[in-house]
Design a protein around this motif. Sequence first.
Motif, short mmCIF file in Angstrom:
data_model
loop_
_atom_site.label_atom_id
_atom_site.label_comp_id
_atom_site.label_asym_id
_atom_site.label_seq_id
_atom_site.Cartn_x
_atom_site.Cartn_y
_atom_site.Cartn_z
N THR A 98 0.83 -1.21 0.00
CA THR A 98 0.00 0.00 0.00
C THR A 98 0.86 1.26 0.00
OG1 THR A 98 -1.72 -1.20 1.18
CG2 THR A 98 -1.89 1.19 1.18
N THR A 113 -3.69 9.55 -2.01
CA THR A 113 -3.30 10.30 -0.82
C THR A 113 -2.52 11.53 -1.26
OG1 THR A 113 -3.20 8.31 0.55
CG2 THR A 113 -1.90 10.19 1.28
N PHE A 134 -6.15 7.37 4.64
CA PHE A 134 -5.51 7.78 3.39
C PHE A 134 -5.56 9.28 3.10
CE2 PHE A 134 -6.84 3.37 2.78
CZ PHE A 134 -5.64 2.79 2.38
N TRP A 181 -11.53 5.71 4.49
CA TRP A 181 -10.62 6.48 3.62
C TRP A 181 -10.06 7.68 4.38
CZ3 TRP A 181 -8.09 5.74 -0.81
CH2 TRP A 181 -7.43 6.85 -1.35
N PHE A 237 -0.99 9.03 8.02
CA PHE A 237 -1.25 7.92 7.11
C PHE A 237 -1.51 6.67 7.95
CE2 PHE A 237 0.39 4.58 4.11
CZ PHE A 237 -0.56 4.76 3.12
N VAL A 263 0.61 4.23 -2.97
CA VAL A 263 0.49 5.68 -2.76
C VAL A 263 1.65 6.41 -3.41
CG1 VAL A 263 0.41 7.52 -1.05
CG2 VAL A 263 -0.90 5.43 -0.68
#
Length: 367
Positions: A36, A47, A106, A102, A133, A40
């Motif tokens: 992940t 993000t 994020f 979310w 984060f 990003v």
Amino acid sequence: MIEKQDGPFEFRDIEVEEPRPDEVLVRMVATGICATDAHVRAQRMATPLPVVLGHEGAGVVERTGSAVTSVAPGDHVVLSFHSCGRCKPCVSGHAAYCDDVWAANFAGARLDGSNGLHTVGGPGTGPEPRGHFFGQSSFSTYALTHQRNTIKVPADLPLEVMAPLGCGLQTGAGAVLKALAVPVGASLAVFGVGAVGLAAVMAARVAGAAVIVAVDVDADRLALARELGATHTVDPGLVGDLAAALRAIEERGMEYVLDTSGRAENLNAGVGALAPMGRFGFVAFHEGAGAVVDAGRLAAGQSLQGIIQGDAVSPLLINELAELYRAGRFPIDRLLSFYDFTDINTAFDDAGSGRITKAVLRFTSPE
């Protein structure tokens, strides 16, 4: 921090706010690298940049806010995903499906939109970094976390080994033990045996599954899966029909299939291999041509289930896995390769190339 799409990780001095009443300041000891973070970095997940990433942190509590009662200074902690704690999924024990998942993980900010990370010298002296984060931003020597995602773990267990429990290993193990609840004697196929898939294989052995099939194209990972509990291995590149190869192992089909790869062909092969009333769980999004399943193929009571974070109650599962590690039944250390924090770009390159299974960055040793 990451300042631009696909850019290198840059080291910057930042100021971290004092913990709010429900927050915790953690001195980082180690943090895992997860796919992940790479998504990003590539902006496949939106993000905002610049941002301090990292979401598999482990460290020692430095300070706590006035309302925090679950941890205290000096406690050893693992950091996991964040959630609001108020919505229906949260209060029913399914925080991974939080209505604000979310924003909590994020958005690069607290749930109220504020940010606890700042450029040294104040606004105008450089790009203001986004933080929070997964409620942690643990690619930093200190992380500002929330009491909900800061989990006390036994102080005698190595934090550098515990760190990946916060996301990847929790996801794989939780998918088997919690979301799918694979019972004793069951059959399970795991598609993709990177860190998440190998955690699922180890968990399946803990659960007492009778047939555990590891599916991957990497011979070394298949060999490791055998050592960690797989009863059978299949390389899709060596068989003409993956579903048929699985049915050759278990004639009536697999009672459970877990896909960690997100590959469209695995979705179709897994559904084709399901036994009547079989369950297909997936922890990665299936995209591209062929990533559609005819509902008629599920007519014999089969089902598909998307799984986030193993549907885990993190304080419970992470400590359960920690104790299994202590007992030698969940050998996390077999998956790990360690790097100094300053070598973060090398660690990402090695992880992305598949040269290693799970990269962990080390900061310091706990006092």
